[in-house]
Scaffold this motif. Structure first.
Motif, short mmCIF file in Angstrom:
data_model
loop_
_atom_site.label_atom_id
_atom_site.label_comp_id
_atom_site.label_asym_id
_atom_site.label_seq_id
_atom_site.Cartn_x
_atom_site.Cartn_y
_atom_site.Cartn_z
N GLY A 46 36.92 39.86 39.38
CA GLY A 46 37.88 39.92 40.48
C GLY A 46 37.23 39.41 41.75
N ARG A 47 38.06 39.02 42.68
CA ARG A 47 37.55 38.52 43.95
C ARG A 47 36.91 39.65 44.76
NH1 ARG A 47 42.36 34.71 44.15
NH2 ARG A 47 41.44 32.63 43.88
N ALA A 90 38.24 43.47 45.35
CA ALA A 90 39.25 43.80 44.33
C ALA A 90 39.13 45.22 43.82
CB ALA A 90 39.14 42.82 43.15
N LYS A 128 35.92 46.22 42.18
CA LYS A 128 34.92 46.22 41.10
C LYS A 128 33.81 47.24 41.35
CE LYS A 128 33.80 41.88 41.57
NZ LYS A 128 34.57 41.66 42.83
N GLN A 131 32.33 38.18 40.44
CA GLN A 131 33.37 37.31 40.94
C GLN A 131 33.43 36.00 40.14
OE1 GLN A 131 33.75 36.78 45.26
NE2 GLN A 131 32.06 38.22 45.52
N ASP A 148 42.75 43.12 40.56
CA ASP A 148 43.15 42.62 41.87
C ASP A 148 43.76 43.78 42.64
OD1 ASP A 148 43.73 40.39 43.79
OD2 ASP A 148 45.80 41.05 43.41
N LYS A 149 43.22 44.03 43.81
CA LYS A 149 43.70 45.13 44.66
C LYS A 149 43.74 46.45 43.89
CE LYS A 149 46.42 41.94 47.48
NZ LYS A 149 47.77 41.51 47.90
N TYR A 168 43.56 34.79 40.55
CA TYR A 168 42.81 36.00 40.84
C TYR A 168 41.28 35.84 40.88
CZ TYR A 168 47.26 38.29 39.82
OH TYR A 168 48.57 38.68 39.82
#
Length: 239
Positions: free
Chosen positions: A40-41, A44, A46, A197, A213-214, A236
């Motif tokens: 995830g970015r 997010a 993680k 990422q 994501d989020k 994503y």
């Protein structure tokens, strides 16, 4: 043939920082001897997921199970004694202690009494660290400190390793070395979760993938299927 039981299972966990809801019904399983990429970015969720597993961040609801046993609320040192090792994103080495001291501080046998990782084995597996064993850790580069953090985790002989952003911001030669070490670890049968990422770093290292994501899961499956899923990767992930 019976279905294998997961080593680690997150079942609809919800976590908060103060009033901010960070993880929303997070659910996934990690199976023995496999490597899962938690992708995830930035931001997010993680790292929060990793900290929730280790008991650093308390969960508000849901269950975390390790080897089938509910471990909600267990302190980080209890999780470590259960055979789970965390390599945090900010490394958290002891800067005024030598490389050798950082490793000795973490030395303990595994859950079954196994002690595969000794100082000699660590220096064989981490040749970059061997000539630095008498150097204060605070005098090392960021990449060298990342390798030391991984080596220190292994000195606890864990059965399950959580790697939080192991390649972030590091020189390509160090990233290659970390990839080599993860592949070596996979060969020993240890179970690994990598928060990253960069999907490309995880290709050839991970079998399974979860994309968040989020604080919510948007993909769960194999990393090979994820590589071919342009909708998820473009939307994503930092590709």
């Amino acid at each position: 043939m019976s279905t294998p039981q997961p080593v680690l299972e997150l079942d609809r966990i919800n976590a908060f920082y103060g009033a901010s809801h960070i993880l929303f019904d997070m659910s996934f399983q990690v199976y023995k001897g496999r490597t899962l990429a938690l992708l995830g970015r930035n931001g997010a969720g993680k790292s929060t997921t990793m900290k929730a597993i280790m008991g650093v961040v308390p969960i508000r609801s849901g269950e975390i199970r390790h080897e089938g046993r509910r471990v909600n609320g267990a302190a980080p040192h209890v999780m470590a004694h259960r055979g789970i090792g965390l390599v945090p994103e900010d490394r958290q080495i002891f800067p005024r202690h030598t490389v050798d001291d950082n490793l000795r501080i973490a030395a303990k046998p595994g859950l079954s009494g196994r002690a595969d990782w000794t100082l000699d084995n660590i220096y064989d597996a981490f040749p970059i660290l061997a000539p630095m064993r008498g150097r204060n850790a605070g005098m090392m580069s960021g990449g060298e400190q990342q390798l030391l953090s991984m080596a220190r985790c292994l000195m606890g002989n864990p059965d399950l390793i959580l790697l939080d952003e192991p390649s972030e911001g590091l020189a390509p030669i160090i990233v290659q070395e970390i990839g080599r070490l993860i592949r070596k670890l996979r060969g020993t049968g240890v179970t690994i979760v990598i928060a990253e990422q960069n999907m490309h770093f995880c290709l050839g290292i991970s079998e399974d993938a979860v994309v968040i994501d989020k604080g919510q899961i948007v993909y769960r499956g194999t990393i090979e299927d994820l590589r071919g899923n342009e909708e998820i990767t473009s939307r994503y992930l930092a590709i």
